[in-house]
Design an enzyme around this catalytic site. Structure first.
Site, PDB file in Angstrom:
ATOM      1  CE  LYS A  44      49.383  67.226  13.148  1.00  0.00           C
ATOM      2  NZ  LYS A  44      50.332  67.433  14.243  1.00  0.00           N
ATOM      3  NE  ARG A  52      57.250  75.586  14.258  1.00  0.00           N
ATOM      4  CZ  ARG A  52      57.741  74.897  15.294  1.00  0.00           C
ATOM      5  NH1 ARG A  52      59.036  74.958  15.580  1.00  0.00           N
ATOM      6  NH2 ARG A  52      56.961  74.149  16.026  1.00  0.00           N
TER       7      ARG A  52
HETATM    8  N1  BES Z   1      48.761  71.763  14.573  1.00  0.00           N
HETATM    9  C1  BES Z   1      49.834  71.202  15.269  1.00  0.00           C
HETATM   10  C2  BES Z   1      49.835  71.502  16.764  1.00  0.00           C
HETATM   11  C3  BES Z   1      48.692  70.936  17.571  1.00  0.00           C
HETATM   12  C4  BES Z   1      48.854  69.751  18.245  1.00  0.00           C
HETATM   13  C5  BES Z   1      47.523  71.631  17.681  1.00  0.00           C
HETATM   14  C6  BES Z   1      47.805  69.251  18.986  1.00  0.00           C
HETATM   15  C7  BES Z   1      46.477  71.127  18.444  1.00  0.00           C
HETATM   16  C8  BES Z   1      46.626  69.938  19.104  1.00  0.00           C
HETATM   17  C9  BES Z   1      51.159  71.700  14.695  1.00  0.00           C
HETATM   18  O1  BES Z   1      51.159  72.050  13.360  1.00  0.00           O
HETATM   19  C10 BES Z   1      52.129  70.599  14.858  1.00  0.00           C
HETATM   20  O2  BES Z   1      51.950  69.609  14.229  1.00  0.00           O
HETATM   21  N2  BES Z   1      53.102  70.805  15.704  1.00  0.00           N
HETATM   22  C11 BES Z   1      54.050  69.810  15.955  1.00  0.00           C
HETATM   23  C12 BES Z   1      55.384  70.484  15.916  1.00  0.00           C
HETATM   24  C13 BES Z   1      56.517  69.539  15.949  1.00  0.00           C
HETATM   25  C14 BES Z   1      56.668  68.841  14.625  1.00  0.00           C
HETATM   26  C15 BES Z   1      57.710  70.367  16.252  1.00  0.00           C
HETATM   27  C16 BES Z   1      53.780  69.229  17.337  1.00  0.00           C
HETATM   28  O3  BES Z   1      53.371  69.959  18.217  1.00  0.00           O
HETATM   29  O4  BES Z   1      53.910  68.021  17.493  1.00  0.00           O
HETATM   30 ZN    ZN Z   2      51.584  70.396  12.077  1.00  0.00          ZN
END
Ligand code: BES
Ligand code: ZN
Ligand code: ZN
Length: 449
Positions: free
Chosen positions: A227, A301
């Site tokens: 991230k 997921r």
């Molecule tokens: N934990 C995150 C989602 C999230 C984002 C929760 C912001 C709370 C605040 C999740 O694991 C994630 O990283 N999702 C990605 C998915 C993408 C790679 C398809 C996302 O939402 O960017």
């Molecule tokens: Zn994630």
């Protein structure tokens, strides 16, 4: 002594013959105040015509938290009606001594709180406040203070204290079960391996069993698909689903709800080391389906896939609900005011929607059609964890999960990414909300529990 009177716009204040109350309408958040001849301080807090229970809880919570210095000698809450919201006022009052600064050397002082009310209303409010404060603390705990082992211990301790059973499967036990998707995500954390918790609450008169599954990522770096650094600290909150499930079992047990509950909580970090899964890797899962991991940041997921296929394999549940801080896309779609709901079951979706309106923990239904499934087709595995493009991400994530529920007929997925962690009076940073407990308990009670 300090007295606090919650005032709705229908409350009569004629018994108080005070010029300080002239013009006071009891609008939400409005405050009136006077000191009587014996130096007692009387605060009148407006609660207006509440749209939902959360509005009352938050108005009371925020008022007492902000006035804690003025109320330092203690506060007695006196009720002038508003029976329907009494336990919410109690809940809000007991939530007001929450502190996100619990690791600071110097601790805040909070006023003691007393009520003139029926014991049953006070108890109900207390049960919610205790459970919600407990899980808010979990959510706000830094990643290094809540390893998967630690979170499992906290859940176990809550079970012992509140009357539900907790079984903890460690990494070796997860290997025996074949939880390859959970273990795959956990590969990036050799010091803090994954665990899987199964929670059980039963009531002798229960006629239904509800399954609750919660995402428990204690810190989400994104893994090798790292991230960006900005706000990554907030990814300590990626276990809001797990917290909601444990909190719901706590309140259900405390209230003695006539329902059986099975909770399934997969817990892991999503970190990086040389063992971590990489984009393009194909992993197996509890269900036997193979998954191409396009993006290691779509880890929620993966772990939910194993938990959902485990629970549908081992238990009969009449209703199955999962909660997860799953996608940033849910926040893009709905902001911080509602969770995204994905469910093919109209009746369940309606019930959750209404429970959301009533409690104020709102959910908004997204499409669930199978056309969205196409995005998950992989050339090399049974499915992939990420569609090619970032559009419709919350729906795609839900469709991915649906592949692991063994055609359960009453399943709902709640993406609580926007609602589990947000701005509050407790500090300048975002903090945990405990979202989901009030919603789920209201849902269970609306079903006769
Ligand atoms: N934990 C995150 C989602 C999230 C984002 C929760 C912001 C709370 C605040 C999740 O694991 C994630 O990283 N999702 C990605 C998915 C993408 C790679 C398809 C996302 O939402 O960017
Ligand atoms: Zn994630
Ligand atoms: Zn995550």
């Amino acid at each position: 002594m300090n007295y606090l009177y919650p005032v709705f716009n229908t409350t009569s204040l004629s018994s108080f013959d005070s010029p300080y109350l002239e013009g006071f309408k009891g609008k939400t958040g409005e405050v009136a105040f006077f000191i009587d001849g014996e130096a007692n301080r009387h605060y009148f807090l407006g609660l207006g015509d509440p749209k939902h229970h959360l509005e009352v809880i938050q108005t009371v919570r925020s008022f007492i938290f902000k006035q804690k210095e003025n109320l330092s000698t203690g506060v007695k809450i006196k009720f002038l009606g508003g029976q329907e919201y009494l336990s919410d006022i109690v809940q809000g009052a007991y939530l007001s001594d929450y502190s996100i600064g619990y690791l600071k050397g110097e601790q805040l002082e909070f006023p003691s709180i007393d009520f003139e009310a029926d014991a049953s209303d006070v108890e109900r409010g207390q049960h919610f406040a205790r459970a919600i404060k407990r899980i808010m603390r979990w959510g706000d705990a830094p990643g290094n203070h809540k390893t998967p082992q630690k979170l499992a211990e906290w859940i176990k301790a809550s079970g012992e204290e509140n009357g539900f059973q907790v079984e903890v499967f460690d990494k070796a036990a997860c290997e025996n079960l074949g939880m390859h998707a959970l273990l795959g995500v956990g590969r990036g954390s050799r010091e803090n391996p994954p665990v899987f918790c199964v929670l059980k609450y039963t009531h002798p008169e229960a006629t239904k069993t509800v399954g609750l599954v919660g995402k428990g990522v204690t810190f989400d770096t994104g893994g090798v698909s790292l991230k960006p650094g900005d706000n990554m600290n907030y990814m300590k909150s990626d276990m809001g689903g797990a917290a909601a499930v444990a909190g719901t079992l706590e309140v259900a047990a405390r209230l003695g709800l006539k329902i059986n509950l099975i909770g399934a909580i997969p817990i892991t970090e999503n970190c990086i080391d040389s063992y971590a899964i990489k984009p393009g890797d194909v992993i197996s899962s509890y269900s036997g389906k193979t998954i191409e991991v396009i993006n290691t940041d779509a880890e929620g997921r993966l772990i939910l896939a194993d938990a959902l296929s485990y629970i549908t394999d081992k238990y009969h549940t009449d209703v199955l609900i999962d909660l997860a801080t799953l996608t940033g896309n849910a926040i893009m779609a709905l902001g911080y005011k509602a969770a995204a709901l994905i469910s093919p079951n109209d009746e369940l979706a309606q019930s959750l929607f209404h429970a959301g309106l009533k409690t104020g923990e709102k959910v908004w239904r997204m499409p669930h059609w199978d056309e969205y499934k196409d995005a998950l087709k992989s050339d090399i595995a049974d499915l992939k964890n990420l569609a090619g493009s970032p559009i419709g991400g919350a729906i795609n994530a839900g469709k991915f999960l649906q592949e692991f529920i063994r055609e359960h007929q009453a399943w709902a997925h709640l993406d609580i990414a926007g609602t589990a962690f947000m701005d509050s009076e407790f500090g300048s940073m975002k903090s945990a909300t405990g979202f989901g407990v009030r919603l789920l308990v209201e849902y269970l009670e609306s079903q006769g529990a």
